[in-house]
Design an enzyme around this catalytic site. Structure first.
Site, mmCIF file in Angstrom:
data_model
loop_
_atom_site.group_PDB
_atom_site.id
_atom_site.type_symbol
_atom_site.label_atom_id
_atom_site.label_comp_id
_atom_site.label_asym_id
_atom_site.label_seq_id
_atom_site.Cartn_x
_atom_site.Cartn_y
_atom_site.Cartn_z
ATOM 1 N N HIS A 118 59.800 -25.366 -13.771
ATOM 2 C CA HIS A 118 60.686 -24.079 -13.481
ATOM 3 C C HIS A 118 62.131 -24.227 -14.231
ATOM 4 O O HIS A 118 62.635 -23.335 -14.291
ATOM 5 C CB HIS A 118 60.707 -23.836 -12.014
ATOM 6 N N GLN A 220 50.493 -31.660 -7.131
ATOM 7 C CA GLN A 220 51.166 -30.545 -6.193
ATOM 8 C C GLN A 220 49.972 -29.780 -5.983
ATOM 9 O O GLN A 220 49.326 -29.279 -6.783
ATOM 10 C CB GLN A 220 52.199 -29.991 -6.962
ATOM 11 N N GLU A 222 49.197 -26.274 -3.993
ATOM 12 C CA GLU A 222 50.226 -25.100 -3.809
ATOM 13 C C GLU A 222 49.342 -23.776 -3.948
ATOM 14 O O GLU A 222 49.970 -22.778 -4.337
ATOM 15 C CB GLU A 222 51.376 -25.029 -4.787
ATOM 16 N N ASP A 248 54.456 -21.461 -3.895
ATOM 17 C CA ASP A 248 53.331 -20.910 -4.548
ATOM 18 C C ASP A 248 52.083 -20.828 -3.403
ATOM 19 O O ASP A 248 51.437 -20.002 -3.726
ATOM 20 C CB ASP A 248 52.794 -21.826 -5.453
#
Length: 358
Positions: A118, A220, A222, A248
């Site tokens: 990000h 991760q 999500e 998310d």
């Protein structure tokens, strides 16, 4: 410069390894600045100062030191600290500012995640942040933009202590992520270990023997599908840590604007319990649990629920909050209060000296 005697079986590989991964001591309540660089020692000492993949500290070793002494000085990594039962507290860096990375390291965080998913930067932007974190003896984790062999290869060649793969939705995706981190025949990672930063540009002769043991692989989870299979993901050989992704996840469940919704919390709690159910370290078939603090779910709350790694802040978020508060404080102060404050500060201890110390 003095040379190391042949009968001192302290291998240069061991010494280089020590330089690659210096001690990451727990710093929950105090700021520990980096050690100063030592001047050139007299002829009775051997001085090594190797800047390589991990946070680095200068090392001074007597020329007569034994291999046992060198081995005893081998410092802890993120993985070894987790095995010792520590809870680690970190920060995400989205600005790609080496200055903010250095401040974060000096502030006492156990780790910093340089976020290429990000954040606006890529590999070349991440490198100066790793340099800054190394100077403060703070472990770096790289979060890559996507789970691919190319991104993993370029990230790992920089020599972080950890790598984070986003959007892992099942055990097959986790197996692929692990394969991206390992050289053939165990995986598909491309090899340039003789020249990349991870191996100290080839100076660390023990890199190939130790990199799997020392690299923290984080997957991760999500999305709704991922949390359904989170226990399978955590059981994949090579997955060291499950990183929860609350924003998310809330979006995938239909609550983009309400990550604190009761339904999201229920799904999160079930996923956490699935990872923590057996409380086994990765080498015994389990995985550690990592997460982000949120306004409705503080870092201390995560710690109390058994999280092993907690990320409490983001650099741009901290600056945003401080900037907004500063502007609001200025404009909400009445003229009389401002004048009074100015008069009190003139020529006194509350003047410029106070400002620059804040």
């Amino acid at each position: 410069m003095a040379t190391v005697a042949n009968n001192s079986s302290s291998s240069l590989s061991t010494l280089r390894k020590t330089a690659l991964y210096p001690t990451l001591s727990p710093r929950p309540h105090s700021i520990q600045p980096p050690l100063p660089f030592f001047p050139s020692p007299p002829i009775t000492h051997l001085s090594l100062n190797l800047k390589c993949s991990g946070p680095t500290t200068p090392i001074r070793i007597k020329s007569s030191s034994s291999s046992a002494a060198a081995a005893a000085s081998v410092p802890e990594t993120l993985k070894s600290r987790l095995r010792n039962g520590e809870t680690l507290y970190g920060i995400f860096l989205l600005s790609f500012s080496p200055t903010l990375a250095e401040i974060a390291g000096l502030s006492g965080y156990d780790f910093a995640v340089v976020d290429m998913e990000h954040g606006p930067g890529g590999i070349s932007d991440a490198l100066p942040c790793l340099h800054a974190l190394a100077a403060t003896n703070t472990a770096a984790i790289l979060r890559i933009p996507e789970s691919s062999a190319t991104w993993a290869k370029k990230a790992l060649d920089l020599g972080p202590q950890g790598i984070m793969f986003p959007m892992i939705d099942g055990p097959k995706a986790a197996q692929k992520a692990v394969s991206y981190c390992r050289f053939p025949p165990s995986g598909v990672r491309g090899s340039a270990h003789t020249v990349v930063r991870a191996s100290g540009y080839g100076i660390d002769e023990g890199y190939l023997s130790n990199y799997e043991e020392e690299l923290l692989i984080m997957c991760q989870v999500e999305c709704g599908e991922g949390v359904k299979r989170i226990k399978e993901i955590a059981a994949v050989d090579g997955v060291d840590c499950i990183q929860m992704g609350p924003l998310d996840l809330s979006a995938s469940l239909g609550y983009l604007w309400d990550p604190g919704h009761k339904k999201v919390k229920e799904v999160m709690r079930a996923a956490e319990k699935a990872v923590l159910a057996e409380s086994k370290p990765p080498e015994e078939g389990g995985a550690y649990l990592a997460g982000f603090a949120m306004p409705h779910d503080s870092g201390l709350d995560l710690k109390s629920r058994g999280y092993h790694m907690v990320s409490g802040a983001v650099d741009v978020g901290l600056f945003r909050n401080a900037a907004v508060e500063d502007v609001q404080r200025f404009w909400s102060t009445g003229v009389e209060e401002a004048d009074k404050s100015s008069e009190e500060g003139e020529g006194g201890e509350n003047g410029d000296e106070k400002y620059w110390s804040e």
